[in-house]
Design a protein around this motif. Structure first.
Motif, PDB file in Angstrom:
ATOM      1  N   THR A 219       0.848  -1.191   0.000  1.00 22.66           N
ATOM      2  CA  THR A 219       0.000   0.000   0.000  1.00 22.66           C
ATOM      3  C   THR A 219       0.882   1.239   0.000  1.00 22.66           C
ATOM      4  N   PRO A 220       0.544   2.254  -0.793  1.00 19.65           N
ATOM      5  CA  PRO A 220       1.348   3.486  -0.779  1.00 19.65           C
ATOM      6  C   PRO A 220       1.427   4.099   0.617  1.00 19.65           C
ATOM      7  N   CYS A 221       2.550   4.747   0.892  1.00 22.37           N
ATOM      8  CA  CYS A 221       2.804   5.362   2.198  1.00 22.37           C
ATOM      9  C   CYS A 221       2.918   6.883   2.030  1.00 22.37           C
ATOM     10  N   GLN A 222       2.157   7.627   2.819  1.00 26.80           N
ATOM     11  CA  GLN A 222       2.183   9.089   2.723  1.00 26.80           C
ATOM     12  C   GLN A 222       3.372   9.652   3.498  1.00 26.80           C
ATOM     13  N   TYR A 223       4.134  10.545   2.858  1.00 22.38           N
ATOM     14  CA  TYR A 223       5.270  11.173   3.535  1.00 22.38           C
ATOM     15  C   TYR A 223       5.056  12.664   3.765  1.00 22.38           C
ATOM     16  N   TRP A 224       3.995  13.246   3.135  1.00 17.18           N
ATOM     17  CA  TRP A 224       3.762  14.684   3.303  1.00 17.18           C
ATOM     18  C   TRP A 224       2.288  14.991   3.112  1.00 17.18           C
ATOM     19  N   ASP A 225       1.807  15.952   3.874  1.00 15.10           N
ATOM     20  CA  ASP A 225       0.441  16.448   3.714  1.00 15.10           C
ATOM     21  C   ASP A 225       0.438  17.922   4.083  1.00 15.10           C
ATOM     22  N   ILE A 226      -0.443  18.677   3.478  1.00 17.35           N
ATOM     23  CA  ILE A 226      -0.573  20.083   3.824  1.00 17.35           C
ATOM     24  C   ILE A 226      -1.512  20.217   5.017  1.00 17.35           C
ATOM     25  N   SER A 227      -1.134  21.023   6.006  1.00 15.15           N
ATOM     26  CA  SER A 227      -1.961  21.197   7.202  1.00 15.15           C
ATOM     27  C   SER A 227      -2.345  22.660   7.373  1.00 15.15           C
ATOM     28  N   PHE A 228      -3.637  22.889   7.649  1.00  9.39           N
ATOM     29  CA  PHE A 228      -4.164  24.219   7.963  1.00  9.39           C
ATOM     30  C   PHE A 228      -4.436  24.349   9.462  1.00  9.39           C
ATOM     31  N   ALA A 229      -3.840  23.457  10.258  1.00  8.42           N
ATOM     32  CA  ALA A 229      -4.198  23.369  11.678  1.00  8.42           C
ATOM     33  C   ALA A 229      -3.591  24.474  12.536  1.00  8.42           C
ATOM     34  N   LEU A 469     -12.600  13.108   2.256  1.00  6.70           N
ATOM     35  CA  LEU A 469     -11.362  13.891   2.330  1.00  6.70           C
ATOM     36  C   LEU A 469     -11.578  15.156   3.149  1.00  6.70           C
ATOM     37  N   MET A 470     -12.676  15.847   2.901  1.00 12.31           N
ATOM     38  CA  MET A 470     -12.961  17.093   3.614  1.00 12.31           C
ATOM     39  C   MET A 470     -13.265  16.831   5.089  1.00 12.31           C
ATOM     40  N   ASP A 471     -13.884  15.692   5.358  1.00 11.37           N
ATOM     41  CA  ASP A 471     -14.255  15.360   6.733  1.00 11.37           C
ATOM     42  C   ASP A 471     -13.028  15.138   7.617  1.00 11.37           C
ATOM     43  N   THR A 472     -11.915  14.727   7.025  1.00  8.97           N
ATOM     44  CA  THR A 472     -10.691  14.445   7.801  1.00  8.97           C
ATOM     45  C   THR A 472      -9.611  15.503   7.577  1.00  8.97           C
ATOM     46  N   ALA A 473      -9.959  16.634   6.983  1.00  8.09           N
ATOM     47  CA  ALA A 473      -8.967  17.662   6.670  1.00  8.09           C
ATOM     48  C   ALA A 473      -8.347  18.233   7.944  1.00  8.09           C
ATOM     49  N   PRO A 474      -7.034  18.401   7.981  1.00  4.99           N
ATOM     50  CA  PRO A 474      -6.369  19.053   9.126  1.00  4.99           C
ATOM     51  C   PRO A 474      -6.586  20.566   9.030  1.00  4.99           C
ATOM     52  N   ALA A 475      -7.730  21.028   9.534  1.00  7.34           N
ATOM     53  CA  ALA A 475      -8.161  22.405   9.283  1.00  7.34           C
ATOM     54  C   ALA A 475      -8.800  23.016  10.514  1.00  7.34           C
ATOM     55  N   ARG A 476      -8.842  24.356  10.530  1.00  6.68           N
ATOM     56  CA  ARG A 476      -9.476  25.080  11.630  1.00  6.68           C
ATOM     57  C   ARG A 476     -10.763  25.770  11.194  1.00  6.68           C
TER      58      ARG A 476
END
Length: 631
Positions: A219-229, A469-476
């Motif tokens: 399974t692909p492994c994520q190494y980066w994500d954008i965070s708005f937290a 995707l939107m439900d789990t977004a790292p967002a404020r």
């Protein structure tokens, strides 16, 4: 910029036929006309097509590490390779070439899979470790560069920069995934979580994949994500200065090239900002180019010419007209999968124009996603405030029915087109944004589908992956969530796919300085009020650029790269609109209600409704199926 392809046996080690890798690589020759290479060993084969940009005379691929342990096939550019090279030399690494490919190999030897965290740029690459007997695949943070892969019937995994590379393999199956048709009709493209063909995957942006001979496909492994937290603290002027620093850094880092370099210039805020920083950093006039249209309401060339004069660029412009849509088959061939963003044609034309003078062109893509420049994002922020003020019962029991009854008044002034807003307010913020992002909402799509396709789809809806995707977004904030969706869903699936395929079709390297991940990470921490103020999106960017650009460039209504397809489908392309209901290709699929297709064509031609986007979707689907050889 290049094209890569290869084969890897999972669960066994069998010989790889070099001719098969060569065939997969040859169909990608447009991505790399300057050279080619094939390397095979038991259980693995790597292929490469090269477009020479850095270290033009050196750095042939596939490339071996100095130790001969690693072999790489790489597509892209690493913008910090010189800094990395110095760091690695300090660790006693020696180099034989002057390019970025060998730096990736050395970084992998030093840090293994974590090497991607050290790489700043756009990339898709495959590294085979001869000692560990494993293959490492990686894709850049935003998905600027593509990477398709699939498991074939003989157990091998095939991968390539484009779907056509996989299709060149004789064991590749060509079975359409009906969920991809639902996705395509919703969004106008097949998103990265899906492929038009069963069993084909796209390595997600910001992910890696490790394949081993003695195990099944991982399974692909994520190494980066954008965070708005998180939120930046400080005065607006200080944040403005920091934004300017990131903008300048993003542009200048992408001006490193051993071949001629220029820029796309639309006359909008984003491309004009890129050109401003290029002009500041360049000793020679920047080479710029733009595309106009034969419909005045969609033409921006006068704005581009104004910016070109302001920065004394070496500027060229060309006009796109409806008679150039004879190139529909060529466009379908570039994308392999159906792709209905009509701006693909002018994007291809501006790439052709740029290629006449340069090999590398900088674009303004990415700022709308990173800094909230889309009208839908601004509307969404206002809708969310209104949604909080209205009781849920009012929204669902009053606005919902009212929205369903309200006519779809495409012909009316924008303030009177309330149907979408009413339906959006009736649901959740996520579902409302999905409706704003889609080409066709569920009720419109399902009216086109045949009972057979509806049965195959079951309860699947194209919106669900986006909602998840939107439900789990790292967002404020809700604005954060909308931008996160655009960066993760819309950007790689539509914008970056369009630019990659059209530029590579002309053997041109396109670079996106406004997608420097340090710039995007900084922008994600800006307070909402510095991104959207009133009806202005990208507010801080516009304030920061006031010292470079006039107000009539910064603050004129956003136009975007809008193709006048609606007018063309009522005029010179009306025959193509009518012909879609009679298409033998679409009729054989049994997916659509042909009577309904005929009705929407006539409604559009008569001017009773604007069905241009769905008609264009169907035209491109028809041509794509023909190119894929689907019968």
């Amino acid at each position: 910029m290049c094209g890569i392809a290869g084969l890897f046996h999972c669960g066994t080690i069998k010989p790889v036929d070099p001719a098969r890798v060569e065939r997969m690589t040859d169909v990608l020759a447009h991505r790399g006309p300057d050279g080619s290479g094939i390397w095979t060993a038991p259980g693995v084969g790597l292929g490469h097509r090269r477009l020479s940009i850095i270290d033009v005379e050196g750095s042939p691929q596939p490339m071996h590490s100095a130790s001969e342990r690693l072999v790489i096939s790489f597509n892209g550019e690493i913008y910090n390779f010189r800094e990395l090279r110095k760091e690695l030399i300090a660790r006693d690494v020696t180099f034989q070439t002057d390019g970025d490919t060998e730096v990736i190999l050395a970084a992998y030897e030093q840090w293994g899979a974590d090497c991607v965290k050290h790489l700043y740029g756009m990339f898709a690459f495959a590294i085979y470790d001869r000692k560990r007997r494993e293959l490492f695949l990686a894709r850049d943070r935003f998905g600027v560069k593509p990477l398709f892969y699939t498991q074939l019937s003989d157990g091998s995994v095939a991968f390539a920069s484009e779907l056509k590379g996989l299709l060149a393999h004789p064991l590749m199956r060509r079975e359409i995934d009906p969920r991809a048709i639902e996705d395509y009709m919703a969004w106008g493209y097949v998103p990265d979580h899906r492929s038009i063909l069963h069993g084909v995957h796209k390595l997600p942006a910001g992910h890696t994949l490790l394949l081993q001979h003695d195990s099944a496909v991982a399974t692909p492994c994520q190494y980066w994500d954008i965070s708005f937290a998180q939120r930046h603290r400080g005065k607006a002027k200080d944040l403005e200065a920091e934004l300017l620093h990131h903008l300048q850094q993003g542009v200048t880092s992408r001006m490193v090239s051993d071949v001629p370099l220029g820029a796309f210039l639309s006359g909008g805020v984003d491309s004009s900002s890129v050109v401003a920083f290029m002009a500041e950093a360049s000793r020679q006039p920047v080479k710029t180019c733009s595309i106009g249209f034969d419909v005045a309401s969609a033409d921006e060339t006068s704005h581009a010419e104004k910016v070109a004069r302001l920065f004394a660029t070496d500027h060229q412009a060309r006009t796109v007209s409806a008679d150039q849509f004879d190139a529909i088959d060529a466009i379908a061939g570039m994308f392999d999968e159906p792709f209905a963003d009509a701006s693909a044609l002018p994007t291809w034309r501006v790439c052709q124009l740029a290629k006449e003078n340069v090999t590398v062109a900088l674009s303004g893509d990415g700022a709308d996603e990173a800094l909230a420049g889309y009208r839908r994002q601004v509307f969404h922020a206002h809708e969310e405030r209104l949604r909080k003020l209205l009781p849920e019962a009012v929204r669902t029991k009053v606005l919902g029915p009212l929205g369903r009854m309200y006519p779809k008044a495409d012909w009316a002034p924008r303030p009177l087109r309330a149907k979408t807003t009413l339906l959006s307010l009736a649901g959740s913020g996520e579902s409302g944004y999905a409706r704003a992002l889609s080409v066709l909402p569920p009720e419109s799509r399902f009216a086109l589908y045949s009972p057979e396709l509806l049965t195959k789809l079951g309860d699947y809806r194209a919106e669900q992956p986006l909602l998840d995707l939107m439900d789990t977004a790292p967002a404020r904030s809700r604005l954060d969530v909308a931008q996160y969706a655009d960066l993760k869903f819309w950007l790689p699936g539509d914008i970056l796919t369009k630019v990659d395929r059209t530029s590579m079709a002309t053997s041109l390297e396109a670079r996106e300085p406004l997608l420097d991940h340090r710039l995007v990470e900084f922008a994600a921490g800006l307070p909402d009020g510095l991104r959207v103020k009133g009806r202005q999106g990208k507010w801080l960017l516009k304030k920061a650029m006031e010292r470079y650009l006039p107000d009539d460039i910064l603050y004129r209504p956003k136009q975007g790269f809008v193709t006048p397809i609606a007018e063309w489908l009522r005029g010179p392309l009306a025959g193509k609109a009518r012909g879609i209901a009679k298409s033998a290709m679409l009729a054989r699929t049994g997916w659509f209600d042909n009577n309904r297709l005929s009705l929407i064509a006539e409604e559009h031609i008569a001017g009773r409704a604007d069905h241009s986007r769905v008609l264009w979707q169907l035209i491109m689907l028809d041509r794509s199926l023909a190119r894929l050889g689907i019968t």
